[in-house]
Design a protein around this motif. Structure first.
Motif, PDB file in Angstrom:
ATOM      1  N   ALA A 146      18.561  -7.886  -6.350  1.00 12.52           N
ATOM      2  CA  ALA A 146      17.459  -7.610  -7.272  1.00 12.52           C
ATOM      3  C   ALA A 146      16.150  -7.438  -6.516  1.00 12.52           C
ATOM      4  CB  ALA A 146      17.335  -8.728  -8.295  1.00 12.52           C
ATOM      5  N   GLY A 147      16.254  -6.854  -5.324  1.00  8.60           N
ATOM      6  CA  GLY A 147      15.050  -6.632  -4.519  1.00  8.60           C
ATOM      7  C   GLY A 147      14.158  -5.568  -5.132  1.00  8.60           C
ATOM      8  N   LEU A 148      12.968  -5.437  -4.564  1.00  8.41           N
ATOM      9  CA  LEU A 148      12.011  -4.444  -5.037  1.00  8.41           C
ATOM     10  C   LEU A 148      12.437  -3.071  -4.520  1.00  8.41           C
ATOM     11  CD1 LEU A 148       8.745  -6.462  -4.296  1.00  8.41           C
ATOM     12  CD2 LEU A 148       9.953  -6.269  -6.479  1.00  8.41           C
ATOM     13  N   VAL A 149      12.594  -2.127  -5.427  1.00  9.72           N
ATOM     14  CA  VAL A 149      12.960  -0.763  -5.030  1.00  9.72           C
ATOM     15  C   VAL A 149      11.701   0.096  -5.154  1.00  9.72           C
ATOM     16  CG1 VAL A 149      14.384   1.239  -5.592  1.00  9.72           C
ATOM     17  CG2 VAL A 149      15.347  -1.074  -5.706  1.00  9.72           C
ATOM     18  N   TYR A 150      11.211   0.540  -3.998  1.00  6.15           N
ATOM     19  CA  TYR A 150       9.916   1.237  -3.967  1.00  6.15           C
ATOM     20  C   TYR A 150      10.075   2.734  -4.181  1.00  6.15           C
ATOM     21  CZ  TYR A 150       8.243  -3.111  -1.890  1.00  6.15           C
ATOM     22  OH  TYR A 150       7.924  -4.416  -1.660  1.00  6.15           O
ATOM     23  N   VAL A 151       9.271   3.267  -5.100  1.00  6.78           N
ATOM     24  CA  VAL A 151       9.138   4.719  -5.217  1.00  6.78           C
ATOM     25  C   VAL A 151       7.923   5.105  -4.393  1.00  6.78           C
ATOM     26  CG1 VAL A 151       8.742   6.670  -6.766  1.00  6.78           C
ATOM     27  CG2 VAL A 151      10.165   4.737  -7.513  1.00  6.78           C
ATOM     28  N   ASP A 152       8.157   5.959  -3.388  1.00  7.63           N
ATOM     29  CA  ASP A 152       7.117   6.310  -2.428  1.00  7.63           C
ATOM     30  C   ASP A 152       7.160   7.831  -2.302  1.00  7.63           C
ATOM     31  OD1 ASP A 152       5.332   5.138  -0.145  1.00  7.63           O
ATOM     32  OD2 ASP A 152       6.552   6.650   0.852  1.00  7.63           O
ATOM     33  N   GLY A 153       6.279   8.511  -3.048  1.00  7.73           N
ATOM     34  CA  GLY A 153       6.361   9.967  -3.091  1.00  7.73           C
ATOM     35  C   GLY A 153       7.702  10.363  -3.673  1.00  7.73           C
ATOM     36  N   GLU A 154       8.402  11.229  -2.965  1.00  6.43           N
ATOM     37  CA  GLU A 154       9.696  11.705  -3.458  1.00  6.43           C
ATOM     38  C   GLU A 154      10.821  10.737  -3.127  1.00  6.43           C
ATOM     39  OE1 GLU A 154      10.363  15.471  -4.824  1.00  6.43           O
ATOM     40  OE2 GLU A 154       8.808  14.167  -5.634  1.00  6.43           O
ATOM     41  N   THR A 155      10.538   9.725  -2.317  1.00  9.60           N
ATOM     42  CA  THR A 155      11.622   8.839  -1.898  1.00  9.60           C
ATOM     43  C   THR A 155      11.747   7.646  -2.849  1.00  9.60           C
ATOM     44  OG1 THR A 155      10.362   7.327  -0.478  1.00  9.60           O
ATOM     45  CG2 THR A 155      11.034   9.429   0.483  1.00  9.60           C
ATOM     46  N   VAL A 156      12.969   7.235  -3.086  1.00 14.88           N
ATOM     47  CA  VAL A 156      13.245   6.082  -3.942  1.00 14.88           C
ATOM     48  C   VAL A 156      14.079   5.098  -3.139  1.00 14.88           C
ATOM     49  CG1 VAL A 156      14.330   5.275  -6.066  1.00 14.88           C
ATOM     50  CG2 VAL A 156      13.199   7.508  -6.012  1.00 14.88           C
ATOM     51  N   GLY A 157      13.553   3.906  -2.937  1.00 16.01           N
ATOM     52  CA  GLY A 157      14.324   2.861  -2.260  1.00 16.01           C
ATOM     53  C   GLY A 157      14.379   3.000  -0.756  1.00 16.01           C
ATOM     54  N   LYS A 158      13.618   3.936  -0.191  1.00  9.18           N
ATOM     55  CA  LYS A 158      13.660   4.091   1.271  1.00  9.18           C
ATOM     56  C   LYS A 158      12.525   3.358   1.960  1.00  9.18           C
ATOM     57  CE  LYS A 158      16.363   8.293   1.446  1.00  9.18           C
ATOM     58  NZ  LYS A 158      16.283   9.761   1.502  1.00  9.18           N
ATOM     59  N   ALA A 159      11.400   3.202   1.291  1.00 16.95           N
ATOM     60  CA  ALA A 159      10.321   2.399   1.877  1.00 16.95           C
ATOM     61  C   ALA A 159      10.789   0.951   1.906  1.00 16.95           C
ATOM     62  CB  ALA A 159       9.048   2.524   1.054  1.00 16.95           C
ATOM     63  N   PRO A 204       0.815  -1.216   0.000  1.00 23.07           N
ATOM     64  CA  PRO A 204       0.000   0.000   0.000  1.00 23.07           C
ATOM     65  C   PRO A 204       0.851   1.271   0.000  1.00 23.07           C
ATOM     66  CG  PRO A 204      -0.048  -1.051   2.158  1.00 23.07           C
ATOM     67  CD  PRO A 204       0.635  -2.008   1.236  1.00 23.07           C
ATOM     68  N   GLY A 205       0.351   2.265  -0.703  1.00 27.76           N
ATOM     69  CA  GLY A 205       0.994   3.573  -0.686  1.00 27.76           C
ATOM     70  C   GLY A 205       2.185   3.704  -1.611  1.00 27.76           C
ATOM     71  N   ILE A 206       2.592   2.604  -2.240  1.00 28.22           N
ATOM     72  CA  ILE A 206       3.736   2.637  -3.143  1.00 28.22           C
ATOM     73  C   ILE A 206       3.276   3.142  -4.509  1.00 28.22           C
ATOM     74  CG2 ILE A 206       5.431   1.174  -4.344  1.00 28.22           C
ATOM     75  CD1 ILE A 206       5.943   1.667  -1.310  1.00 28.22           C
ATOM     76  N   ASP A 207       4.059   4.031  -5.120  1.00 28.26           N
ATOM     77  CA  ASP A 207       3.686   4.562  -6.433  1.00 28.26           C
ATOM     78  C   ASP A 207       4.062   3.576  -7.540  1.00 28.26           C
ATOM     79  OD1 ASP A 207       2.691   7.000  -5.328  1.00 28.26           O
ATOM     80  OD2 ASP A 207       4.759   7.555  -4.944  1.00 28.26           O
ATOM     81  N   VAL A 208       5.332   3.287  -7.657  1.00 29.46           N
ATOM     82  CA  VAL A 208       5.782   2.265  -8.605  1.00 29.46           C
ATOM     83  C   VAL A 208       6.993   1.551  -8.001  1.00 29.46           C
ATOM     84  CG1 VAL A 208       4.989   3.396 -10.739  1.00 29.46           C
ATOM     85  CG2 VAL A 208       7.269   3.908  -9.844  1.00 29.46           C
ATOM     86  N   ILE A 209       7.360   0.434  -8.625  1.00 25.96           N
ATOM     87  CA  ILE A 209       8.485  -0.362  -8.128  1.00 25.96           C
ATOM     88  C   ILE A 209       9.530  -0.463  -9.237  1.00 25.96           C
ATOM     89  CG2 ILE A 209       9.175  -2.605  -7.175  1.00 25.96           C
ATOM     90  CD1 ILE A 209       6.171  -2.945  -6.364  1.00 25.96           C
ATOM     91  N   LEU A 210      10.783  -0.201  -8.878  1.00 26.26           N
ATOM     92  CA  LEU A 210      11.882  -0.184  -9.852  1.00 26.26           C
ATOM     93  C   LEU A 210      12.734  -1.445  -9.721  1.00 26.26           C
ATOM     94  CD1 LEU A 210      13.246   3.447  -9.260  1.00 26.26           C
ATOM     95  CD2 LEU A 210      11.685   2.686 -11.061  1.00 26.26           C
ATOM     96  N   PRO A 211      13.497  -1.749 -10.785  1.00 30.09           N
ATOM     97  CA  PRO A 211      14.547  -2.748 -10.626  1.00 30.09           C
ATOM     98  C   PRO A 211      15.624  -2.187  -9.676  1.00 30.09           C
ATOM     99  CG  PRO A 211      14.156  -2.221 -12.954  1.00 30.09           C
ATOM    100  CD  PRO A 211      13.447  -1.191 -12.149  1.00 30.09           C
ATOM    101  N   ASP A 212      16.401  -3.076  -9.113  1.00 30.66           N
ATOM    102  CA  ASP A 212      17.485  -2.673  -8.225  1.00 30.66           C
ATOM    103  C   ASP A 212      18.734  -2.396  -9.073  1.00 30.66           C
ATOM    104  OD1 ASP A 212      19.538  -2.485  -6.361  1.00 30.66           O
ATOM    105  OD2 ASP A 212      18.615  -3.958  -5.019  1.00 30.66           O
ATOM    106  N   PHE A 213      19.223  -1.153  -9.041  1.00 29.75           N
ATOM    107  CA  PHE A 213      20.388  -0.776  -9.853  1.00 29.75           C
ATOM    108  C   PHE A 213      21.714  -1.023  -9.127  1.00 29.75           C
ATOM    109  CE2 PHE A 213      17.446   2.794 -11.609  1.00 29.75           C
ATOM    110  CZ  PHE A 213      16.817   1.904 -12.462  1.00 29.75           C
ATOM    111  N   THR A 214      21.668  -1.611  -7.932  1.00 32.76           N
ATOM    112  CA  THR A 214      22.882  -1.743  -7.114  1.00 32.76           C
ATOM    113  C   THR A 214      24.059  -2.329  -7.898  1.00 32.76           C
ATOM    114  OG1 THR A 214      21.508  -2.067  -5.166  1.00 32.76           O
ATOM    115  CG2 THR A 214      23.813  -2.750  -4.981  1.00 32.76           C
ATOM    116  N   SER A 215      23.786  -3.415  -8.634  1.00 33.82           N
ATOM    117  CA  SER A 215      24.896  -4.096  -9.307  1.00 33.82           C
ATOM    118  C   SER A 215      25.469  -3.259 -10.446  1.00 33.82           C
ATOM    119  CB  SER A 215      24.434  -5.462  -9.840  1.00 33.82           C
ATOM    120  OG  SER A 215      23.423  -5.279 -10.821  1.00 33.82           O
ATOM    121  N   LEU A 216      24.748  -2.234 -10.864  1.00 32.28           N
ATOM    122  CA  LEU A 216      25.231  -1.365 -11.944  1.00 32.28           C
ATOM    123  C   LEU A 216      25.916  -0.111 -11.406  1.00 32.28           C
ATOM    124  CD1 LEU A 216      22.216  -1.329 -14.451  1.00 32.28           C
ATOM    125  CD2 LEU A 216      24.440  -2.454 -14.769  1.00 32.28           C
ATOM    126  N   ARG A 217      25.681   0.165 -10.140  1.00 29.58           N
ATOM    127  CA  ARG A 217      26.010   1.493  -9.625  1.00 29.58           C
ATOM    128  C   ARG A 217      27.504   1.837  -9.756  1.00 29.58           C
ATOM    129  NH1 ARG A 217      21.954   1.820  -5.662  1.00 29.58           N
ATOM    130  NH2 ARG A 217      20.607   2.650  -7.293  1.00 29.58           N
TER     131      ARG A 217
END
Lengths: 543, 543
Positions: free
Chosen positions: B428-441, B40-53
């Motif tokens: 490759a976990g779920l990276v949550y976009v929650d309002g202005e936050t990315v990956g913090k939820a 609930p409350g999640i806007d969209v879910i991104l791939p995890d970019f960690t391995s690319l960072r």
């Protein structure tokens, strides 16, 4: 004669209607509705009994058409208002409602009837007609009064080859039609579906194929009340030399009832205790369990989550011999995926013919209209789209459009000189059961829960010096379900300070008003900075 | 050569994979996943970019196979990490991603390619193949390195009579097959569906029937990217002498792009401004709007709720020319019912042939396997059940089972001497976009929201005398989303007193520990008395 529809019009669930004549009442069905996503935390939803509350003594009887929750689930709550209402139903229906009432510590006054029976409940002449449905022993009920005859189908379909040979009795319908049906209240669930619902028997090849080819265990999930479906599974297991165990409280209970009453035929030695199956070779094992709708706490859901003593693994076959009730799809697909990940082969409605509906499709309804030729039609048991589709079928069969009533919950219909007319509306809101509370959860409660779900909650504790209306120390922020870090509230304290200063300026006093000012300031701060809308609860303590 | 699947394996959404050779990378797609009920409350879910960072500089390009959100929605977030990554795609795909990036204030570096083109991105030889899908201009991409050839289909089906005549290029597939496809990454969405997805063109009769028979306005809702579906509606409107207006931000924007680029053919004078339609007779009006998935804030949802300037009424026809994405059914049915209640005739997938899928069914996939004869197969774009079904199709076409990889997000596959092997796993976990936050939820955030949703929240304010660890006055209870009355908390104060006394006895001190003791005591009280489990937040203030 007056008919009041208290539930089931505009929704699939909480079916309930009341027939009134000469100040006396007969209730037909009293079911629950299951909550949707926008009704979080609600257990079940009841019809509104308000219009009956002053007239409980006028109720001659409640007739239950069959034993599904959406027709009997509300009975315990009605009987809490008047425990000695006579409950009339077929053998299996009474067995299911009695078991349910026992959990509520109620022993009902019951009257057992069978198809073909007539029974006089005060001024009402009741006559019962066999109907076929996805639970055995379904009945339609004809209610005769001097003002006319109402026929309520309950839930039904017209399987011409049912497993128990008990078809919907169209000869009986025809006799009633010749006598004259003044008001036909008819199941609308599948009115949008063209053609005919195929026979339960048509599932046999797919079920047999599963048993013929499964290399290891077979785990079947279905509704715990679908006695015929379970019978088919039992027959296939027996034929292929497997043993069967029932798993899940409601499955064990209902199958016990069905077997004891003779609705389920179990070959000697076929069904054993689940524990006993552990020592048997996998290819001899069948488990029949609850959880076909994706309920996380039911047996199948727990197996999928690896949270059940029965561990599903490589080579197991899971057969979901059940429907996909709208709203449950994601949960069911989630379980299918988890079982697939564990190595199971999942056979379901989407990839095999392992389910048929329990309701009459458009083609069957048309037969009914033509056999009965009712004077007035009141489609029941459906969402708006189903009721409208059913109304169109009635009109296409020659019922005048002005004699077909597409109604809503709470509608009051009078039948005078053979003409049905909407004459009023009684209270028919959704009555929420929420834990131990009945009817106390409101739309506001649900609105707050939806806000909490989306944004979480922030509690702001502000120690305020009452003489100056200023913060005695920086406010504290406690959160649940709100994403934050050490710096999220940087700047919020200043906003609270400003809000208090403005309140002081405007002469606002009183803790409630200050709390409101603070929560508004923090909400705005969060909205502006993070585009989130959590619930903000401010607490002012005077220092 | 190494392939890492960052998304789309085990879910329909956030499709993303990375091909690596000699230390250099090509990314294929970067989409979003839409949240489910348990997020609930999640806007969209991104791939995890960690391995690319740490390797952003190694990326030669990102190839976008087509313009759907589940393939391009994550691009803005990737480009925020390195804005100058080259974005390669077809004309329409680049137009859609450029419009999206503009909203994020990013101007991408792009490379336009067409079907049949080859393009060298560093060491990678890219070759593009026309594929047919539910959005125009889709491309499959072949990636050549000295270690082998990977073919990624993107999303596709094999409509043999597409509206734009642009079929999936099987002659091109055949050439690649003869050259030798070492790894075939293939769309699994419809692998469970037997047979062939019918042609978009087969919808024409049902759409035409709507236009031939609708007595008043026609309101069509479909995906705002489904250019071909909209084209069919435009053609029907034109033929039946109606005018058309687009309604809803994304519909207006996308159809503008599609028209400007020539993907949508609009007869002169057919499309007018929605305002202009107000003065026209109802039988001349067509509205094409957003909201086909039941989104409450989109045009159709607001019309259903009577919350839009366009008011749907008696005699209007609503055509839902769209799919029913699992999880959206209840919302869509709710809108159909509300529109029906307003007197509209709603034509949808459930009662007319007005939708076909955009993905290849089993029969089509089998053709691909037989034409390509790939050495190794990696089913992509699907939940577990879809990936497994697609793997079985590959095996049934003669691909050795040990060369078919049913994988998960984050899986790393090496291709050595023509043999693909799983060699590892990246984050490759779920990276949550929650309002202005990315990956913090986090999962904890979501767990708290689910608890809040079910039971609401109770805040307990306790003024405690620190010297005696006793209440200075009775605690205050503030609630949101929790059902209560004036007596609900009778007895709770005593529980708090007892909890504090026990804490004092055990020498427990410190505000945090006392708050924990109080919240535990109140939770237990509520659970025991009301069978509810609200979130309880205790606040201790020393008096």
């Amino acid at each position: 004669m007056r008919v009041t529809t208290l539930g089931g019009l505009g929704e699939i669930g909480r079916n309930m209607s009341v027939v009134e004549y000469d100040g006396r009442l007969v209730v037909v069905d009293c079911g629950v509705l299951f909550p949707e996503d926008h009704q979080p935390g609600i257990d079940v939803i009841l019809p509104d009994f308000t219009s009956l509350r002053d007239r409980l003594g006028d109720i001659e009887a409640i007739v239950l058409t069959h034993g599904h929750e959406d027709h009997i689930g509300g009975v315990p709550y009605l009987l809490k208002e008047r425990p000695d209402i006579l409950v009339i139903g077929s053998e299996l229906t009474l067995a299911f409602i009695t078991a349910k009432l026992k959990e509520h510590r109620i022993t009902p006054r019951t009257q057992h009837v069978e198809a073909g029976d007539t029974y006089h409940a005060g001024v009402f002449g009741l006559e019962f007609v066999a109907v076929n449905h996805s639970i055995p022993d379904g009945l339609a009920v004809a209610i005769r009064t001097p003002a006319g005859l109402v026929l309520n189908t309950g839930d039904f379909k017209m399987d011409q080859f049912p497993l128990d040979g008990r078809i919907t009795d169209l000869r009986h319908f025809a006799r009633l039609g010749e006598e004259g049906v003044d008001l036909f209240m008819v199941d609308s669930t599948n009115a949008e579906v063209p053609g005919f619902t195929t026979s339960e028997r048509d599932l046999a090849p797919a079920i047999d194929h599963v048993f013929a080819t499964a290399p290891r265990r077979i785990i079947v999930s279905s509704f715990a009340s679908h006695v015929h479906r379970i019978q088919q599974v039992l027959d296939a297991a027996h034929q292929h030399g497997r043993k069967v165990a029932f798993v899940g409280r409601s499955m064990v209970r209902n199958m016990g009832i069905a077997r004891d009453l003779g609705y389920l035929t179990i070959p000697h030695g076929l069904v054993v205790d689940a524990k006993k199956l552990e020592s048997m070779p996998d290819q001899k094992v069948t488990l029949i369990c609850t959880g076909s709708q994706g309920e996380p706490m039911a047996a199948l859901g727990r197996m999928a989550n690896g949270d059940h003593q029965i561990s599903v693994g490589e080579g197991d076959t899971v057969l979901l011999a059940s429907s996909l009730i709208p709203g449950n799809e994601s949960a069911i697909y989630g379980i299918i995926n988890k079982l697939t990940d564990r190595g199971a082969n999942v056979v379901h409605k989407g990839n095999a013919k392992v389910h048929v509906s329990g309701h009459a499709s458009a083609g069957e309804l048309v037969y009914c209209y033509n056999i009965l030729r009712p004077r007035n039609v009141l489609p029941i048991h459906g969402e708006s789209k189903h009721l409208h589709a059913n109304a169109q079928l009635a009109v296409s069969c020659g019922v005048p459009a002005e004699r077909v009533i597409v109604g809503r919950d709470g509608m009051v219909v009078d039948l005078v000189d053979g003409v049905a007319t909407i004459v009023g509306q009684v209270e028919a809101g959704l009555v929420y059961v929420d834990g131990e509370t009945v009817g106390k959860a409101t739309e506001d409660t649900l609105h707050e829960r939806r806000l909490l779900r989306e944004g979480g909650v922030i509690t702001v504790l502000a120690l305020v010096d009452p003489t100056t209306t200023t913060l005695a120390e920086p406010p504290e922020f406690l959160t649940r379900g709100f994403v934050h870090d050490d710096h999220t509230f940087d700047g919020a304290s200043a906003e609270v300070t400003t809000a208090l200063a403005r309140a002081a300026e405007q002469g606002v006093t009183g803790i409630d008003a200050l709390e409101q000012a603070i929560s508004r300031a923090v909400s705005r701060f969060i909205q502006r900075r993070y585009r989130r809308e959590p619930v903000v609860i401010a607490i002012v303590v005077e220092s």
